[in-house]
Design an enzyme around this catalytic site. Sequence first.
Site, mmCIF file in Angstrom:
data_model
loop_
_atom_site.group_PDB
_atom_site.id
_atom_site.type_symbol
_atom_site.label_atom_id
_atom_site.label_comp_id
_atom_site.label_asym_id
_atom_site.label_seq_id
_atom_site.Cartn_x
_atom_site.Cartn_y
_atom_site.Cartn_z
ATOM 1 N N HIS A 101 45.414 45.855 45.028
ATOM 2 C CA HIS A 101 46.092 44.861 45.798
ATOM 3 C C HIS A 101 47.170 43.646 45.104
ATOM 4 O O HIS A 101 46.590 43.483 43.806
ATOM 5 C CB HIS A 101 45.102 44.025 46.542
ATOM 6 C CG HIS A 101 43.896 43.515 45.717
ATOM 7 N ND1 HIS A 101 42.915 44.282 45.397
ATOM 8 C CD2 HIS A 101 43.508 42.196 45.237
ATOM 9 C CE1 HIS A 101 41.954 43.806 44.743
ATOM 10 N NE2 HIS A 101 42.491 42.314 44.372
ATOM 11 N N HIS A 103 48.437 40.069 44.952
ATOM 12 C CA HIS A 103 48.419 38.550 45.414
ATOM 13 C C HIS A 103 49.778 37.894 45.535
ATOM 14 O O HIS A 103 50.474 38.146 44.649
ATOM 15 C CB HIS A 103 47.460 37.708 44.324
ATOM 16 C CG HIS A 103 46.075 38.230 44.562
ATOM 17 N ND1 HIS A 103 44.961 37.779 45.155
ATOM 18 C CD2 HIS A 103 45.448 39.283 43.538
ATOM 19 C CE1 HIS A 103 43.745 38.195 44.756
ATOM 20 N NE2 HIS A 103 43.996 39.169 43.805
HETATM 21 P P1 5GP Z 1 40.586 40.362 43.083
HETATM 22 O O1 5GP Z 1 39.611 39.296 42.726
HETATM 23 O O2 5GP Z 1 40.069 41.548 43.184
HETATM 24 O O3 5GP Z 1 42.062 40.448 42.405
HETATM 25 O O4 5GP Z 1 41.035 39.715 44.564
HETATM 26 C C1 5GP Z 1 40.263 40.257 45.719
HETATM 27 C C2 5GP Z 1 40.451 39.057 46.840
HETATM 28 O O5 5GP Z 1 40.219 39.727 48.283
HETATM 29 C C3 5GP Z 1 39.996 37.714 46.755
HETATM 30 O O6 5GP Z 1 40.939 36.703 46.729
HETATM 31 C C4 5GP Z 1 39.046 37.921 48.040
HETATM 32 O O7 5GP Z 1 39.179 36.458 48.570
HETATM 33 C C5 5GP Z 1 39.818 38.761 49.141
HETATM 34 N N1 5GP Z 1 38.913 39.607 49.915
HETATM 35 C C6 5GP Z 1 37.611 39.853 49.646
HETATM 36 N N2 5GP Z 1 36.988 40.281 50.908
HETATM 37 C C7 5GP Z 1 38.008 39.971 51.758
HETATM 38 C C8 5GP Z 1 37.978 40.557 53.052
HETATM 39 O O8 5GP Z 1 36.920 40.998 53.644
HETATM 40 N N3 5GP Z 1 38.979 40.014 53.694
HETATM 41 C C9 5GP Z 1 40.026 39.384 53.228
HETATM 42 N N4 5GP Z 1 41.108 39.027 54.200
HETATM 43 N N5 5GP Z 1 40.205 39.181 51.959
HETATM 44 C C10 5GP Z 1 39.111 39.515 51.093
#
Ligand code: 5GP
Length: 140
Positions: A101, A103
């Site tokens: 993903h 951001h």
């Molecule tokens: P990472 O730390 O893996 O780069 O970011 C994962 C992101 O996914 C986090 O910012 C978290 O808030 C978001 N996230 C996790 N679970 C969900 C979900 O069920 N729905 C949405 N919309 N975002 C999520």
Amino acid sequence: MTDPNCIFCKIAAGHIPSFKVFEDDVVFAFLDIGPLVTGHTLVIPKAHYPTVMETPPEVLSAINARIPALSRAVLAATGAKACHVLVNNGSEAMQSVDHLHYHILPRKPGDSFRIPWNAGTLDKASGSSLAESIKSELAR
Ligand code: 5GP
Ligand code: ZN
């Protein structure tokens, strides 16, 4: 190319609700449930790839092709003029969801979001040996 246990696969398939902002055959974008800043948006491939390291170039191209318009739209909607486009790859790099993903994080003057950026100094010897090592890895 989906993982039945992956939350982002379920979101992209519409099995778990999200605030979707964009979708095509390859790419899905939606609001982050835990926004670091207002407008925090996630852009994912619909297919399941853990990090950029496993993602085929054509899928990365499809995501990257959408990033400018998505970023402009997020900025316009939030009144911001700057943003980070950031990918965490691997748990040591703060990745918590094992589905690639990007951001999009809009930034405003005086906002409270901080990324510690503790810059070191690259000396000539280690720069040279590191660059050689990366180049030989690329040539393998
Ligand atoms: P990472 O730390 O893996 O780069 O970011 C994962 C992101 O996914 C986090 O910012 C978290 O808030 C978001 N996230 C996790 N679970 C969900 C979900 O069920 N729905 C949405 N919309 N975002 C999520
Ligand atoms: Zn997935």
